[in-house]
Design a protein around this motif. Structure first.
Motif, PDB file in Angstrom:
ATOM      1  N   ASP A 173      11.653   4.650  -7.771  1.00 12.03           N
ATOM      2  CA  ASP A 173      12.973   4.425  -7.849  1.00 12.03           C
ATOM      3  C   ASP A 173      13.385   3.054  -6.715  1.00 12.03           C
ATOM      4  N   GLU A 194       7.130  10.618   2.834  1.00 11.38           N
ATOM      5  CA  GLU A 194       5.585  11.424   2.933  1.00 11.38           C
ATOM      6  C   GLU A 194       5.318   9.531   2.620  1.00 11.38           C
ATOM      7  N   ASN A 195       5.596   8.753   2.098  1.00  7.30           N
ATOM      8  CA  ASN A 195       4.533   7.457   2.116  1.00  7.30           C
ATOM      9  C   ASN A 195       4.010   6.538   3.413  1.00  7.30           C
ATOM     10  N   VAL A 196       5.567   7.367   4.667  1.00  5.10           N
ATOM     11  CA  VAL A 196       5.739   6.944   5.930  1.00  5.10           C
ATOM     12  C   VAL A 196       4.315   7.696   6.758  1.00  5.10           C
ATOM     13  N   MET A 197       4.099   9.460   6.693  1.00  6.62           N
ATOM     14  CA  MET A 197       3.614  10.409   7.218  1.00  6.62           C
ATOM     15  C   MET A 197       2.046  10.182   7.130  1.00  6.62           C
ATOM     16  N   THR A 198       2.042   9.916   5.703  1.00  5.08           N
ATOM     17  CA  THR A 198       0.184   9.914   5.750  1.00  5.08           C
ATOM     18  C   THR A 198      -0.268   9.122   7.054  1.00  5.08           C
ATOM     19  N   ARG A 211      12.668   8.670  -4.151  1.00  2.00           N
ATOM     20  CA  ARG A 211      10.894   8.690  -4.056  1.00  2.00           C
ATOM     21  C   ARG A 211      10.377   7.153  -4.699  1.00  2.00           C
ATOM     22  N   SER A 261       0.812  -0.678  -0.177  1.00  2.00           N
ATOM     23  CA  SER A 261      -0.558  -0.134   0.157  1.00  2.00           C
ATOM     24  C   SER A 261       1.113   1.003   0.157  1.00  2.00           C
ATOM     25  N   LEU A 262       1.610   1.561  -0.819  1.00  2.00           N
ATOM     26  CA  LEU A 262       2.389   2.387  -1.377  1.00  2.00           C
ATOM     27  C   LEU A 262       1.654   3.768  -2.095  1.00  2.00           C
ATOM     28  N   ALA A 263       2.546   4.443  -3.052  1.00  2.00           N
ATOM     29  CA  ALA A 263       3.195   5.384  -3.832  1.00  2.00           C
ATOM     30  C   ALA A 263       3.451   5.856  -4.054  1.00  2.00           C
ATOM     31  N   SER A 264       4.360   5.130  -5.851  1.00  2.00           N
ATOM     32  CA  SER A 264       5.494   5.464  -6.214  1.00  2.00           C
ATOM     33  C   SER A 264       5.702   6.727  -6.613  1.00  2.00           C
ATOM     34  N   ASN A 265       4.545   7.697  -6.457  1.00  2.00           N
ATOM     35  CA  ASN A 265       5.474   9.693  -7.087  1.00  2.00           C
ATOM     36  C   ASN A 265       6.042   9.927  -5.589  1.00  2.00           C
ATOM     37  N   LEU A 266       5.214   9.233  -4.089  1.00  2.00           N
ATOM     38  CA  LEU A 266       5.832   9.750  -3.146  1.00  2.00           C
ATOM     39  C   LEU A 266       6.888   9.665  -2.598  1.00  2.00           C
TER      40      LEU A 266
END
Lengths: 508, 313
Positions: free
Chosen positions: A141, A99-103, A138, A90-95
């Motif tokens: 990457d 940011e992924n962790v903090m959401t 990112r 459940s991750l966003a590849s552009n962030l």
């Protein structure tokens, strides 16, 4: 013994007619690693989804530190200290990683994000558990293994004390998987409690303290890892004795496919170099190697979806130029692609459409598709290859991985191919399905098909292949006969140490 | 060459750039906000038209100018609710819903306008926003007339762009919006409700679009006619891509397009022997080039145009 950190007491869940979980009880102690072992469809994921609050159980309860967890509330599970690492991240590849962790971890209407504090916390957790990561990278990457690390860090960042991992090694290479289990053991030593879901016997034996076996929605056994064996677990998991098929000796026939000095360049990068091999009727040639060493371009060149840059291909003794997919199918080459969902089938289309797609001309009259013949063919595959969970007209996406693979094998083997290119045919399948796929491949070999088996699974290659070549950085080692091979020699071959591997072969 | 220099050196050009850019800034920011959360809002062209009409109508009936802007914003928000219902709750195709909203809002604005204002030779007018006199700055030579003779909504547009950049990149709600546009399932797993985020951004974004429309009737001109938006909404959709979904770059993109437009207008009057239609085309052609240059590196929000349904992957 102290109170277990997690107790699951009599949990049941029904979906329509199926009882996915039937009165399941289990517990998890502090600092313990429990493996939840079961075949696909045994109810493992349902149970964990209940635990994490995605589903409300019909019956039973979950207690954390002795306190009952309100059902159906992911937030409650998170704040009680349960963290979930999903199989599909459940991750966003552009962030970025941070940011992924903090959401979602801060109050939504705060006027600024406390990025610095969050970065500090993330870095300190990463250091504590040896999960090295660059917070500002990112996500897209990163490698799959690193992305999984982020998924784990996300759970730890939410102060998880109980970590649930859903088939964590399904997407990892062998080396990444070993590293993951080392990390998990370290976490357990530091007081975290872990449950991981798996259907792989090797890894549950290697990594878990205790193993709970699930079958048909019920707990059938609980064993300490030190007091059980792979054979016992396999039997408990499947419910009967599973024996992988055994290769009978055979005499291979004429060479049907020969490749000389094959080279492939993609975007200036040399992906295959000086590849030589010869494939004979009625034998299985195993190509072993850690994934990413050129298996994909090799399979694609032979399947007609990639043009070679140099070298010769002799098909039934005749040199051939560029192979198109149509040529390959017409030449009687069957293909089992590595990426079942991406290249093997079109999930949105029905089973019969997938069955006939590569031979449309044979299944059409006057420019119209002969639906009846297609359906009949699909039905014959379903019957002969024991494809469960679908009818000729039903959607292919609904099939499990094992049944999808049986469909793909059936589509190819029904036409009695002279050559079969099988890439990672058993990857991600459960014990029963692996045995079925292997049996089919050996059957084809017996019928005279020349099989090129591309795999990174040592056991698979040793049990199926007559001869083995290792693929390392786009090159193939010289072939070795299966009779004189063991895991150590294969290891040497896969590391590129071909001369030693060959010497070792000469030793008694 | 001296012709070009003369144009560049005239304060009027720079004043015109800001004026032309203002509706584009509002519209682009509105579309950008929606897209950051994963919703393409092609209702923009119609919403701008409706905002232009309803804002003007309110003022025509005696409301003050800011009330007119507010009425436009509320009408935009309502169209945002409609677009969200179609695309978020029902999960319909975002393209088709957006075009539907545009067709509906455009025709509806003409209908309302005709109900209230009968056909007349010259359309009725209102007293629009007047340039603000900023002490000291407005009286500077060149700088004053070039940059500080704008009406209040123009300054508001620039402020909104800066605020939006801050919100998107530096606040928890901005992160929630971006996460929703990239992977709504991940957002949900972290306790963010993607449905609410999408409703919120589409409603606020549509309100901004309508304010951009209202600028046309309450500041740039003083009357309404149905074709006045003239594809500005579509330009905004392209500007979002040009801006790589970043508000700061959106501001820059809108100004760049406005520069092309203001420049060709002036070029028309001084260059002879070239049909003026050629000049009219240039901003669009240059925009296509700029887009081709900039957008190749762009990172599209991964969940853009994908409806979110709970429990599906």
């Amino acid at each position: 013994m102290t109170t277990p950190v997690l107790e699951i007491i009599g949990v049941s869940k029904r979906f329509g007619d199926t009882l996915a979980n039937d009165g399941i009880s289990m517990s998890l102690g502090k600092g313990e690693i429990v493996a939840l072992l079961g075949e696909n469809g045994a109810g493992k994921t349902t149970l964990m989804s209940i635990l994490f609050g995605h589903y409300v159980p019909d019956d039973g309860q979950i207690r954390i530190d002795g306190e009952e967890l309100p059902p159906g509330k992911p937030r409650a599970a998170i704040s009680a200290g349960v963290g979930m690492v999903h199989q599909h991240f459940s991750l966003a590849s552009n962030l970025t990683v941070l940011e992924n962790v903090m959401t979602g971890t801060e109050r939504l209407w705060k006027l600024w994000s406390a990025t610095q504090a969050a970065r500090k916390k993330l870095v300190s957790i990463a250091e504590r558990f040896g999960l090295k990561i660059d917070p500002d990278a990112r996500l897209g990457d990163l490698s799959v293994g690193e992305q999984q690390r982020v998924e784990i860090l996300k759970a730890l960042y939410n102060d998880a004390r109980i970590l649930i991992l859903d088939e964590p090694t399904a997407v990892l290479t062998n080396i990444e998987a070993e590293r993951l289990f080392a990390t998990l053991k370290d976490m357990a030593r530091q007081g975290l409690s872990l449950i991981f879901i798996s259907h792989k016997l090797d890894e549950v034996m290697a990594a878990a303290h205790r193993i709970v076996v699930l079958r048909g929605g019920k707990v059938v056994a609980g064993r300490k890892a030190s007091e059980t064996s792979k054979a016992e677990l396999a039997e408990l998991m499947v419910g009967r004795r599973v024996t992988r098929p055994v290769r009978e000796p055979s005499t291979p026939g004429a060479v049907v496919l020969e490749v000389r000095d094959l080279g492939v360049r993609i975007g200036g990068v040399e992906r295959l170099k000086d590849v030589d091999f010869a494939l004979r009727e009625g034998e299985v040639l195993g190509i072993i190697g850690v994934s990413g060493n050129g298996q994909v371009p090799l399979a694609r060149v032979l399947s007609g979806t990639l043009a070679r840059t140099s070298g010769e291909i002799l098909l039934y003794g005749e040199p051939v130029g560029h192979l198109s997919v149509g040529d390959v199918v017409d030449a009687g080459i069957g293909r089992v692609p590595e990426d079942r969902n991406g290249e093997g089938v079109i999930g949105e289309m029905s089973i019969w459409e997938n069955a006939v797609l590569e031979r449309l001309p044979a299944y059409s009259h006057n420019g119209l598709v002969d639906r009846k013949a297609g359906m009949a063919f699909a039905k014959s595959i379903i019957d002969a290859f024991d494809v469960r969970g679908g009818t000729p007209a039903s959607g292919t996406r609904l099939l499990s991985g094992g049944n999808m693979q049986k469909l793909i094998l059936g589509r190819n083997l029904s036409h009695r191919p002279r050559i079969l290119i099988a890439a990672q045919p058993a990857r991600g399948l459960d014990e029963g399905a692996v045995a079925a796929v292997h049996a089919r491949i050996l059957e084809a070999r017996k019928a005279g098909t020349a099989v090129l088996l591309i795999s990174e699974d040592l056991d698979e290659v040793i049990s199926l292949a007559d001869r083995i070549q290792a693929i390392v950085a786009g090159r193939l080692s010289p072939p070795l006969d299966a009779g004189r091979i063991d895991a150590r020699r294969l290891g040497l071959m896969m590391s590129g140490d071909w001369s030693h591997a060959a010497e070792a072969t000469h030793a008694p | 060459m001296s012709v070009v220099f003369d144009i560049l050196a005239s304060a009027g050009l720079w004043a015109a750039i800001l004026r032309i850019a203002t509706p584009l800034i509002f519209g682009t920011l509105g579309a950008l906000l929606c897209e950051r959360a994963g919703v393409l809002n092609l209702g923009i062209e119609g919403i701008m038209t409706f905002g232009a009409m309803i804002g003007w109508l309110a003022v025509f009936h005696g409301a003050d100018l800011w009330t007119g802007v507010l009425v436009a914003a509320i009408s935009g928000a309502l169209f945002g609710v409609l677009h969200s219902l179609l695309t978020v709750t029902l999960g319909l195709s975002q393209h088709v819903s957006g075009l539907g909203v545009t067709l509906f809002a455009s025709s509806f604005s003409y209908y309302v306008f005709r109900l209230v204002v009968p056909v007349a030779g010259t359309p009725p007018t209102v007293m629009p926003f007047q340039p603000i006199d900023i002490p000291a700055l407005s009286s500077l030579p060149f700088i004053g007339p070039a940059f500080f003779t704008q009406t209040a909504p123009t300054y508001l547009a620039i402020v909104v762009a800066l605020i939006m950049a801050y919100i998107i990149f530096h606040t928890p709600v901005g992160l929630a919006i971006r996460m929703t546009g990239e992977n709504p399932h991940a957002a949900e797993a972290q306790g963010v409700n993607p449905m609410k985020v999408r409703y919120g951004t589409v409603i606020v974004g549509s309100a901004l679009m309508a304010v951009g429309g209202a600028f046309l009737t309450l500041s740039a001109f003083n009357s309404f006619f149905p074709t006045m938006v003239q594809g500005r909404g579509w330009i905004c959709i392209a500007l979002v891509v040009f801006a790589s979904w970043r508000p700061g770059r959106a501001l820059f993109g809108a100004l760049l397009f406005a520069f092309f437009d203001a420049f060709q207008l002036r070029l028309q009057t001084v260059v002879e022997g070239v049909p003026y239609q050629i000049f009219l085309m240039t901003p669009y052609i240059l925009s296509i080039f700029a887009l081709a240059l900039m957008a190749r590196r762009a990172r599209v929000p991964q969940a853009l145009m994908q409806p979110y349904r709970r429990g599906e992957r």
